[in-house]
Design a protein around this motif. Structure first.
Motif: not given
Length: 841
Positions: A114-124
């Motif tokens: 699982g990949i995401r960015a360190r931001t609340p509303q991320s593209l995952m």
């Protein structure tokens, strides 16, 4: 003189009722003068009156507004009021290049990938695949122990831009590799790529299961941004583009797929506000397609305005595919094709090989394993570090706080939400505990600060920023829908009266000693100092919270809050707040208890705070004199008076206790159940249970190297009838009345005999310390140290080779791994045992 008399007489007469004769002109002049003076005074007084009235009106207005506002917006309870100080994560060292370099990552540890960015509303992004178990197809996505994978975990991961993972699923072998690249034209957070290699073990794969692998790679946008599929009929021979979109953080972006193998692609688009159950959407879609068309494939269609795109990749065994994410494709220097090519095929192979070599070299540079252990142990050490770093996650949400224990006469639970907060943290176990745990994190950081001090400070800073105005930090962080979906609802609320071992001080102690020993470069030293300066107020408040809210009836005594003194079901009321859960304490919880481990944790915190004060040249405040606190809690005479038993030669808890407690079957509420039965009246005394808790003064190096008490500790630890085994130290002695006893009908023994690695690491650290301290017991400590270290490493390496996992705990009889797995939290301290790198107090 007569004139003076006359004037004076006149003045006196004018106040009488008789009117004297006067000059008409002078009378008129005098009259005008007095009238003007009177009118002037009246005007001034009137203006003053108006001014005062105006100010009173303003004050009344503000008071009314305050009361109305207060009524409309009730004052928040202190428990959900943030600590009133600048946030640590707002420091410049956590902004700019540092923040961007950590933007993307494998920050969804509860997923196999699982990949995401360190931001609340991320593209995952994430990976699913169809596996076979017991002859049936199962969609893999979320890490679950019931999936019974033979092995999975990051065998190598540097915590920043590279990871290598192997997953073995009943004969199917998937290798996933993750990499980030800051290429020319890259947008914020850079580009990233995933390579997925699929193989089969022919000895374990039945061709009836199928000759094709089916993978599902998806993108999901938490911010609700629309995702565009590349085309209706996907064909990688014609175009590598799978999807595109736009976000404010990274600009326009594209997702590409390249492979030299013959692959078939299908897709489906969904519009959903929920992202914790994406595998359910895919399963339902596949089931529908199978019923309609007899084929298990996605329909190549989409909902309107999809914020989730799932791509089905079908290929015959074996095959490899590269998936590339490119940001800022709308910029003039985007060079999309060049960047895609640099992250696929041979270019990607070369880059992955380079990253792997760099990882191996860094492992050796930091831990120096080649001189200390064999090659099999080194491979396990690499996997321990990689699995820990690869399980770092990013979470965002609000903790649920239970106020029922703080409200008087409350019959029902009262809940309130913490403020919205983010947390960047390692997790203990991707399958069972994929969230932040306060007491685990300190042990995680013992490894991480040695590996990457910036990542470690970032994690510690995030935790400290969760502190409320009272200095309390919720001990378990269940933030966001994905985290909430993995835990029963009754375990979600956090209690503001309850603490957890402040193990972050363990890591901070190590970092401070690293400063003293010149283990960091100039920039790191500066950033650590700035971090400690900013963090000092929070750390001080955290210490004071423990010192004030967890203190006991007697001076310098402490006890864990949160024990249930009304239970009729638990054999020994649990102490979850201590982290040792069902470890035996006083049979009848009360405010008279003295918990030995908590006293030693407070001492550790005071020692660390005293070191920080000295490092930063802080002025000592009389009411917060850490040096005096350290002296008090280190006083062996006081400690012995409160906790030591001469007969056993051991330190114990103290409390209202009886050994004569049992579970007995009774008929209650029309059903038969085990109920706690007390056979004698409890009395205040030392609690005669031998186990990990007894050795906290030993772990804390409080006992002088020449003391006979040290000899007794060494005898107890090395006694095979009590704690010593060929695999590590038992958590509770075989002679204990509660050894391996169930605590309730359904609660199996947890900290009642099995071997736990975090406590073994701390005992091993202390043995190493005493083995280097001159004294009559130095040689005995050295012999025990060597044997215990060998036993622990040998058993964990053997288990890893046999099972493919590091485990939560190990059986004290046969050494086999037990409980949650892969447990890559504090069990990863095995690499520190190999390196002989210990916590320094």
């Amino acid at each position: 003189m007569s004139g003076n008399v006359r004037t004076t007489a006149r003045s006196r007469v004018r106040s009488s009722s008789a009117e004297p004769e006067t000059d008409p002109l002078r009378q008129e002049t005098s009259s005008n003068y007095h009238r003007t003076k009177y009118e002037s005074n009246s005007t001034s007084n009137f203006k003053l009156f108006l001014t005062i009235t105006f100010f009173f009106i303003i004050i009344i207005f503000f008071l009314v507004h305050h009361f109305v506002t207060s009524a409309a917006q009730p004052h928040l309870p202190r428990v959900v009021t943030p600590f009133p100080a600048p946030k640590i994560m707002d420091l410049p060292q956590f902004q700019g290049e540092h923040k961007e370099s950590l933007y993307w990552g494998t920050y969804r540890p509860h997923l196999y990938l699982g990949i995401r960015a360190r931001t609340p509303q991320s593209l995952m992004a994430g990976l699913m695949w169809i596996g076979v178990k017991d002859g049936s197809n199962h969609l893999r996505h979320v890490c679950r122990q019931e999936d019974a994978l033979s092995a999975y975990g990051w065998t190598k991961h540097n915590g920043r831009d590279y990871g290598h993972q192997v997953l073995v699923d009943h004969g199917m072998i998937l290798t996933t590799e993750f990499i980030k690249s800051k290429g020319e034209g890259s947008g914020y957070g850079w580009d990233w790529a995933v390579r997925i290699d699929v193989q089969i073990d022919k000895s374990k794969w039945n061709e009836d299961f199928g000759r094709d692998a089916q993978l599902f790679f998806y993108l999901a946008d938490e911010g609700g941004n629309v995702l565009d599929a590349g085309r209706e009929n996907l064909n990688i021979r014609e175009s590598s583009l799978l999807a595109s979109g736009s976000r404010t953080d990274i600009g326009n972006w594209q997702l590409h797929l390249k492979s030299t193998d013959d692959l078939k692609l299908h897709y489906s688009g969904f519009h959903t506000p929920h992202f914790h159950n994406l595998s359910d959407l895919v399963e339902e879609n596949l089931a529908s397609q199978t019923r309609k068309h007899g084929q298990m494939q996605l329909p190549d269609s989409s909902d309107d305005s999809p914020n989730v795109l799932v791509f089905q990749i079908i290929g015959g065994f074996p095959f490899t595919t590269d998936i590339v994410f490119i940001s800022a494709t709308n910029s003039e220097s985007s060079r999309v094709e060049k960047r895609v090519n640099s992250l696929t095929g041979d270019s990607l192979s070369n880059e992955l090989k380079y990253k792997e070599q760099a990882y191996d070299e860094k492992i050796e540079k930091i831990f120096n394993l080649a001189e200390k252990v064999d090659s099999e142990s080194i491979s396990v050490g690499k996997a321990a570090v990689g699995s820990l770093l690869g399980a770092i996650g990013y979470f965002y949400g609000q903790s649920k706080i239970d106020l029922s224990r703080t409200l008087i006469h409350s019959e029902h639970a009262a809940y309130i939400s913490y403020w919205p907060a983010e947390l960047y943290t390692a997790v203990p176990c991707r399958s069972t505990f994929p969230r932040g745990f306060l007491w685990d994190e300190g042990f995680h950081q013992l490894v991480i600060w040695r590996w990457d001090i910036q990542i470690s400070l970032d994690i510690i800073g995030h935790w400290l920023d969760l502190m409320n105005i009272d200095g309390w930090i919720p001990r378990e962080q269940i933030l966001g829908a994905e985290a909430l979906s993995r835990i029963p609802e009754e375990y979600v609320p956090q209690h503001p009266t309850n603490g957890n071992p402040p193990t972050l001080f363990l890591a901070l102690n190590g970092i401070i000693n690293g400063l003293k020993n010149n283990e960091f470069n100039v920039m790191d030293r500066s950033e650590i100092s700035l971090f400690l300066e900013r963090a000092f107020g929070r750390l001080d408040a955290w210490f004071q919270w423990y010192n004030e809210t967890q203190s006991g009836e007697q001076m310098s005594s402490y006890y864990w809050r949160g024990r249930d003194n009304m239970t009729t079901l638990q054999l020994n009321p649990q102490t979850l707040t201590s982290g040792l859960d069902d470890y035996p304490r006083a049979s009848h919880p009360s405010s008279d208890e003295r918990h030995l481990d908590l006293r030693c944790w407070v001492l550790l915190a005071a020692q660390c705070m005293h070191s920080i004060e000295e490092l930063l040249n802080k002025e000592t405040k009389p009411e917060k004199n850490y040096g005096s606190t350290v002296k008090l809690l280190s006083d062996l005479e006081i400690l012995n008076e409160m906790h030591f038993d001469d007969v056993h030669g051991a330190y114990f808890d103290f409390g209202n206790h009886t050994e004569k407690v049992q579970l007995k079957w009774k008929e209650l509420k029309a059903r038969r159940q085990l109920v706690r039965e007390v056979l004698e009246r409890p009395v205040l005394k030392l609690v005669p249970q031998i186990g990990y808790v007894n050795f906290f003064p030993f772990m804390g190096r409080i006992i002088p190297s020449g003391s006979w008490i040290l000899e007794k500790q060494l005898e107890l630890i090395s006694n095979r009838s009590l704690l010593w085994t060929d695999y590590g130290l038992r958590s509770l002695a075989k002679t204990s009345s509660l050894y391996m006893k169930y605590n309730t009908e359904h609660e199996a023994p947890y900290w009642r005999g099995t071997i736990w690695i975090n406590m073994n690491y701390r005992v091993l650290s202390a043995l190493h310390h005493y083995s280097e301290e001159s004294g009559p017991y130095q040689e005995k400590a050295k012999t025990m140290y060597k044997e215990l270290r060998s036993n622990l490493i040998r058993n964990m390496v053997h288990n890893y080779q046999q099972t493919g996992f590091l485990w939560e705990q190990y059986d004290q009889v046969n050494g086999k791994g037990k409980g949650a797995h892969p447990f890559t939290g504090w069990t990863s301290t095995v690499v520190l045992m190999m390196a002989e790198a210990y916590d320094i107090i």
